[in-house]
Motif scaffolding. Structure first.
Motif, PDB file in Angstrom:
ATOM      1  N   LEU A  73       1.034  -1.399   0.050  1.00  0.00           N
ATOM      2  CA  LEU A  73       0.352   0.149  -0.097  1.00  0.00           C
ATOM      3  C   LEU A  73       0.933   1.313  -0.056  1.00  0.00           C
ATOM      4  O   LEU A  73       1.617   1.370   0.462  1.00  0.00           O
ATOM      5  N   PRO A  74       1.216   2.127  -1.201  1.00  0.00           N
ATOM      6  CA  PRO A  74       1.739   3.354  -1.288  1.00  0.00           C
ATOM      7  C   PRO A  74       1.296   4.725  -0.218  1.00  0.00           C
ATOM      8  O   PRO A  74       0.036   4.129  -0.167  1.00  0.00           O
ATOM      9  N   VAL A  75       1.998   5.185   0.128  1.00  0.00           N
ATOM     10  CA  VAL A  75       2.021   6.418   1.158  1.00  0.00           C
ATOM     11  C   VAL A  75       1.389   7.640  -0.073  1.00  0.00           C
ATOM     12  O   VAL A  75       2.863   7.765  -1.348  1.00  0.00           O
ATOM     13  N   PRO A  76       0.126   7.974   0.184  1.00  0.00           N
ATOM     14  CA  PRO A  76       0.230   9.124  -0.983  1.00  0.00           C
ATOM     15  C   PRO A  76       1.840  10.335  -0.977  1.00  0.00           C
ATOM     16  O   PRO A  76       1.997  10.719  -0.252  1.00  0.00           O
ATOM     17  N   LYS A  77       1.718  10.812  -2.308  1.00  0.00           N
ATOM     18  CA  LYS A  77       2.396  11.583  -2.305  1.00  0.00           C
ATOM     19  C   LYS A  77       2.107  13.175  -1.695  1.00  0.00           C
ATOM     20  O   LYS A  77       0.732  13.551  -1.401  1.00  0.00           O
ATOM     21  N   GLY A  78       2.936  13.394  -0.792  1.00  0.00           N
ATOM     22  CA  GLY A  78       2.508  14.430   0.382  1.00  0.00           C
ATOM     23  C   GLY A  78       1.575  14.225   1.541  1.00  0.00           C
ATOM     24  O   GLY A  78       1.074  15.753   2.087  1.00  0.00           O
ATOM     25  N   ALA A  79       1.405  13.094   1.819  1.00  0.00           N
ATOM     26  CA  ALA A  79       0.821  12.874   2.672  1.00  0.00           C
ATOM     27  C   ALA A  79       2.420  13.153   4.072  1.00  0.00           C
ATOM     28  O   ALA A  79       3.045  12.827   4.146  1.00  0.00           O
ATOM     29  N   ARG A  80       1.091  13.384   5.774  1.00  0.00           N
ATOM     30  CA  ARG A  80       1.834  13.294   6.672  1.00  0.00           C
ATOM     31  C   ARG A  80       1.796  11.368   7.220  1.00  0.00           C
ATOM     32  O   ARG A  80       1.222  11.150   7.034  1.00  0.00           O
ATOM     33  N   THR A  81       3.334  11.512   6.933  1.00  0.00           N
ATOM     34  CA  THR A  81       3.882   9.764   8.296  1.00  0.00           C
ATOM     35  C   THR A  81       3.833   9.517   9.493  1.00  0.00           C
ATOM     36  O   THR A  81       4.839  10.275  10.363  1.00  0.00           O
ATOM     37  N   LEU A  82       3.047   9.186   9.991  1.00  0.00           N
ATOM     38  CA  LEU A  82       3.022   8.091  11.255  1.00  0.00           C
ATOM     39  C   LEU A  82       3.927   6.960  10.946  1.00  0.00           C
ATOM     40  O   LEU A  82       3.042   6.535  11.236  1.00  0.00           O
ATOM     41  N   GLU A  83       5.444   6.646  11.584  1.00  0.00           N
ATOM     42  CA  GLU A  83       5.697   5.455  12.084  1.00  0.00           C
ATOM     43  C   GLU A  83       5.542   4.767  12.688  1.00  0.00           C
ATOM     44  O   GLU A  83       5.968   5.415  14.311  1.00  0.00           O
ATOM     45  N   ALA A  84       5.131   3.510  13.266  1.00  0.00           N
ATOM     46  CA  ALA A  84       4.270   3.200  13.920  1.00  0.00           C
ATOM     47  C   ALA A  84       5.331   2.354  14.844  1.00  0.00           C
ATOM     48  O   ALA A  84       5.105   1.718  16.008  1.00  0.00           O
ATOM     49  N   GLN A  85       6.486   1.320  13.718  1.00  0.00           N
ATOM     50  CA  GLN A  85       7.599   0.627  14.042  1.00  0.00           C
ATOM     51  C   GLN A  85       6.801   0.116  15.056  1.00  0.00           C
ATOM     52  O   GLN A  85       7.217  -1.142  15.734  1.00  0.00           O
ATOM     53  N   GLY A  86       5.942  -0.772  14.221  1.00  0.00           N
ATOM     54  CA  GLY A  86       5.017  -2.160  14.801  1.00  0.00           C
ATOM     55  C   GLY A  86       4.538  -2.260  15.864  1.00  0.00           C
ATOM     56  O   GLY A  86       3.976  -3.290  16.777  1.00  0.00           O
ATOM     57  N   ARG A  87       4.408  -0.681  16.609  1.00  0.00           N
ATOM     58  CA  ARG A  87       3.806  -1.001  17.498  1.00  0.00           C
ATOM     59  C   ARG A  87       2.272  -1.416  17.681  1.00  0.00           C
ATOM     60  O   ARG A  87       1.808  -1.387  16.268  1.00  0.00           O
ATOM     61  N   PHE A  88       0.879  -1.816  18.337  1.00  0.00           N
ATOM     62  CA  PHE A  88      -0.193  -1.967  18.011  1.00  0.00           C
ATOM     63  C   PHE A  88      -1.258  -1.020  18.172  1.00  0.00           C
ATOM     64  O   PHE A  88      -1.252   0.212  18.521  1.00  0.00           O
ATOM     65  N   LEU A  89      -2.215  -0.992  16.630  1.00  0.00           N
ATOM     66  CA  LEU A  89      -2.957  -0.368  15.928  1.00  0.00           C
ATOM     67  C   LEU A  89      -4.286  -0.109  16.531  1.00  0.00           C
ATOM     68  O   LEU A  89      -4.692  -1.279  15.746  1.00  0.00           O
ATOM     69  N   MET A  90      -5.134  -0.051  16.943  1.00  0.00           N
ATOM     70  CA  MET A  90      -6.926  -0.319  17.254  1.00  0.00           C
ATOM     71  C   MET A  90      -7.884   0.760  17.291  1.00  0.00           C
ATOM     72  O   MET A  90      -7.101   2.022  17.194  1.00  0.00           O
ATOM     73  N   PRO A  91      -8.710   0.286  16.923  1.00  0.00           N
ATOM     74  CA  PRO A  91      -9.931   1.853  17.523  1.00  0.00           C
ATOM     75  C   PRO A  91      -9.811   2.569  18.609  1.00  0.00           C
ATOM     76  O   PRO A  91      -9.532   1.865  19.469  1.00  0.00           O
ATOM     77  N   GLY A  92     -10.389   3.610  18.437  1.00  0.00           N
ATOM     78  CA  GLY A  92      -9.991   4.618  19.984  1.00  0.00           C
ATOM     79  C   GLY A  92     -11.216   3.920  20.991  1.00  0.00           C
ATOM     80  O   GLY A  92     -12.831   3.034  20.446  1.00  0.00           O
ATOM     81  N   LEU A  93     -10.819   4.174  21.586  1.00  0.00           N
ATOM     82  CA  LEU A  93     -11.851   3.221  23.241  1.00  0.00           C
ATOM     83  C   LEU A  93     -13.009   4.342  23.382  1.00  0.00           C
ATOM     84  O   LEU A  93     -13.094   5.579  22.708  1.00  0.00           O
ATOM     85  N   TRP A  94     -13.962   3.444  24.118  1.00  0.00           N
ATOM     86  CA  TRP A  94     -15.146   3.974  24.774  1.00  0.00           C
ATOM     87  C   TRP A  94     -15.465   3.912  26.282  1.00  0.00           C
ATOM     88  O   TRP A  94     -15.518   2.951  26.483  1.00  0.00           O
ATOM     89  N   ASP A  95     -15.794   4.788  26.768  1.00  0.00           N
ATOM     90  CA  ASP A  95     -16.491   4.985  28.105  1.00  0.00           C
ATOM     91  C   ASP A  95     -17.932   4.653  27.830  1.00  0.00           C
ATOM     92  O   ASP A  95     -17.781   6.177  27.989  1.00  0.00           O
ATOM     93  N   MET A  96     -18.367   4.261  28.243  1.00  0.00           N
ATOM     94  CA  MET A  96     -20.405   4.098  27.923  1.00  0.00           C
ATOM     95  C   MET A  96     -20.671   4.521  29.397  1.00  0.00           C
ATOM     96  O   MET A  96     -22.193   4.474  29.525  1.00  0.00           O
ATOM     97  N   HIS A  97     -20.364   5.257  30.778  1.00  0.00           N
ATOM     98  CA  HIS A  97     -20.652   5.658  32.140  1.00  0.00           C
ATOM     99  C   HIS A  97     -19.289   6.662  32.092  1.00  0.00           C
ATOM    100  O   HIS A  97     -18.549   6.859  33.226  1.00  0.00           O
ATOM    101  N   ALA A  98     -19.449   8.238  32.023  1.00  0.00           N
ATOM    102  CA  ALA A  98     -19.384   8.666  31.800  1.00  0.00           C
ATOM    103  C   ALA A  98     -20.557  10.160  32.339  1.00  0.00           C
ATOM    104  O   ALA A  98     -21.599  10.472  32.343  1.00  0.00           O
ATOM    105  N   HIS A  99     -19.402  10.421  32.950  1.00  0.00           N
ATOM    106  CA  HIS A  99     -19.577  12.603  33.409  1.00  0.00           C
ATOM    107  C   HIS A  99     -19.251  13.564  33.031  1.00  0.00           C
ATOM    108  O   HIS A  99     -18.087  13.926  34.224  1.00  0.00           O
TER     109      HIS A  99
END
Length: 668
Positions: free
Chosen positions: A282-308
């Protein structure tokens, strides 16, 4: 003619800004604008200040008496206090200074420190007037900075002066900001004589009697200052993604499949995921900002279903911890709307907020709300209002009439709103579900379903104490429990267990703190460390029977595991400071026997499914909203790694977690 000691006393009083002719002051505690208690302050000879403070919050609330002896420089030479804290545990506290030696003792601490120069002891269970003494003393100190005891430092700054008109007359008041005693500046209003005038927030405000009608004006002025600081922080710490972002060489976890794919690139544009694939292909588009994960774990953001969620630290803390969505289950509507607007327009930092409308019946134990419903007409009006103003759920509370619950459920469902809440007093959880509830808040209410012969009025802390005393003996394999769990599953009832709050309530006692607090103890500022170490937040009888309360807590954790294995959907929420305590909630789910990958699914896609957002949130797939977190480690193997968030993408915004934490004095 005045005697020498009279001149000296007059000098002390003048130096403190006091008028001896006004010996007593009273201020009112307002919870969401409703009177709930008071503070009374008496100014006595020889620099003594005598304070009584109390309020009632659903049967909880402190009752405290404190006496202070104040030096000419505003610092406290001695103080003594007694009473009960918010959960009615006994309070006994004493502080004295002789020369350079400061000593203090309370139920959790006994300390001594030698210190030259001015210092101020913060009581473990102080009263609001103590803040006034602190401000006065700091204003007299070099640079308006003052050493705090047992540890820390405070700096005080005057923000602005305003004139307010109350029913008792007109007053000129000044707002002061205190930095160093909380994660963000704390505020107090003083009058021209440096006497207490007001402090607090839209949720809980203490204000001089006769000036209760100035509440909204004071809050508007204070929130303007809070907004100015929030905007400056957002400008400094938010990276606006105005061009495509490529997160390269990441290990990607998708809650939809529970699979972890190695060496992936994820492309983000205009707040959405546009492509996911192997980094080699998967090529990186020209002009894109790059965040090099270096093998780190990527997942969806967490939710807190009981907040105030409140203005100040809550929003940035949530984002720092990788929480990109919260469901707010009770708040001041105007304050919440203002906060959401600030976040969505980029003037503040925080998660997406799903709003639930809160309501209760009228009683001496009513919950903190402005919306009371005691008949069908009131229920209809409240539900119509919530439905028209972007609320997606109705939360009922403990003083709601049981016979009104099916009416509320019918009206809410007709508007497309979910119904959840505390099980109302004099009603079982089974009856609440059969009346039409879609969801239950707090695991203790499930345990109370089997304790109805012991406690029926659950409007007070009895709903905690009865569970602490009896849950240990609850047989989870009994026919009654199995039948109840089957009902939950067959009716598709959701359970919001918030089991981590009982970690505090059933374990903490003076000088002893629970394991969940230990995970954040070393990271937070000194004043927070002290509070956590104190063991505050535990029920009064925990020290007498710690093993019983521990076993009851473990049974609640086991109950959560039983629910999940039985096919009952649970959602992850804290009813606490999301950014610090959601990881503990998730760890307890693992302790309940739920596999880590399934726990991560609960906290992301599972929560999104309950709120009907699973087609756009909770997965790492093209077309989904780019709410993503990059983690050091692997929480599918070790759930505690969920604390090691490094970067957060919240749609079209990028954050560095460490910078957010540091901005609030917290170690990443």
């Amino acid at each position: 003619m005045m005697k020498a000691w009279e001149w000296m006393l007059a000098g002390v009083l003048l130096s403190l800004g006091w008028d001896a002719s006004a010996a007593t002051e009273r201020s009112a505690v307002l919870i969401l604008g409703k009177a709930a208690g008071y503070q009374q302050v008496e100014y006595l000879p020889e620099g003594q200040v005598k304070v009584h403070f109390e309020y009632n919050d659903r049967g909880r609330g402190p009752v405290l008496d404190r006496t202070y002896t104040v030096n000419a420089n505003g610092t406290v030479a001695a103080s003594e206090g007694q009473g009960v804290d918010y959960l009615k545990a006994s309070v006994q506290e004493r502080y004295t200074v002789q020369g350079t030696s400061h000593t203090w003792k309370n139920a959790a601490e006994e300390g001594q420190r030698d210190l030259k120069g001015p210092a101020f002891y913060l009581s473990l269970h102080g009263v609001p007037e103590e803040t006034v003494l602190l401000v006065r003393a700091a204003l007299k100190a070099p640079g308006q900075r003052l050493t705090l005891l047992p540890s820390g430092e405070v700096q005080v700054q005057a923000i602005g002066t305003h004139t307010v008109q109350g029913t008792a007359g007109k007053r000129k008041v000044r707002l002061y900001a205190m930095t160093g005693i909380d994660l963000v500046p704390a505020y107090v209003w003083l009058d021209e004589d440096q006497r207490f005038f007001a402090s607090g927030s839209s949720w809980n405000l203490l204000v001089r009697e006769g000036f209760e009608n100035t509440r909204d004006q004071l809050l508007t002025l204070q929130e303007a200052e809070e907004g100015r600081l929030a905007q400056a922080r957002a400008k400094q710490l938010t990276t606006k993604l105005d061009r495509p972002l490529a997160i390269t060489h990441a290990r990607v976890f998708d809650p939809g499949t529970l699979a972890v794919e190695e060496d992936q690139t994820v492309l983000v544009e205009q707040g959405r995921i546009t492509a996911v694939g192997p980094s080699a292909k998967l090529p990186v588009p020209k002009g894109a900002r790059t965040l090099e994960a270096q093998g780190r774990f990527l997942m969806p953001g967490l939710w807190d279903m009981h907040a105030h969620i409140n203005r100040g630290a809550d929003g940035p803390l949530a984002i720092a911890a990788g929480i990109t969505t919260v469901r707010d289950l009770a708040n001041d509507e105007q304050a919440l709307t203002s906060l959401i607007t600030g976040i969505e327009t980029g003037r503040d930092i925080g998660p997406r907020v799903i709003k639930a409308g809160f309501m209760d019946g009228r009683s001496p134990y009513s919950g903190p709300t402005k919306v009371f419903v005691d008949d069908e007409a009131e229920a209809r009006a409240a539900i119509d209002h919530y439905a028209a103003n972007g609320f997606e759920q109705i939360k009922v509370y403990s003083s709601t009439k049981p016979e009104l619950v099916p009416v509320i459920a019918r009206l809410a469902h007709a508007k497309g709103l979910r119904v959840s809440g505390h099980v109302p007093a004099f009603m079982t959880a089974r009856q609440f579900i059969e009346a039409g509830a879609d969801e239950l808040q707090h695991i203790n209410f499930l345990a109370l379903n089997f304790l109805f012969d012991r406690v029926q009025d659950t409007r007070t802390p009895a709903r905690f104490i009865a569970v602490g005393e009896n849950a240990a003996s609850l047989e989870l394999g009994s026919p009654a429990v199995r039948d109840f769990v089957t009902l939950l599953r067959e009716r598709n009832v959701v359970v919001d267990p918030t089991v981590s709050i009982f970690d505090d309530m059933f374990h903490n006692h003076p000088g002893h703190w629970n394991e969940g607090a230990s995970t954040v103890l070393a990271r937070v500022p000194p004043t927070w460390q002290r509070w956590l170490r104190s063991g505050a937040g535990g029920l009064p009888d925990v020290p007498k029977r710690p093993e019983l309360y521990r076993d009851s807590f473990l049974r609640l954790v086991e109950f959560v595991g039983l629910l999940h294995r039985s096919g009952v959907r649970i959602v992850a929420g804290t009813d606490n400071v999301s950014g610090l305590f959601l990881p503990r909630e998730l760890e307890l789910y693992v302790a309940a026997g739920i596999p880590p990958k399934e726990v991560l699914r609960i906290a992301t896609l599972g929560n999104a499914e309950v709120m009907k957002r699973d087609k756009t949130f909770g997965r790492v797939l093209p077309g989904y909203t780019a709410d993503l977190i990059l983690i050091e480690g692997d929480p599918t193997l070790l759930m505690s790694d969920v604390r090691k968030v490094r970067h957060v993408v919240r749609g079209d915004r990028l954050y560095e977690s460490a910078a957010l934490f540091r901005s609030m004095g917290i170690t990443p």
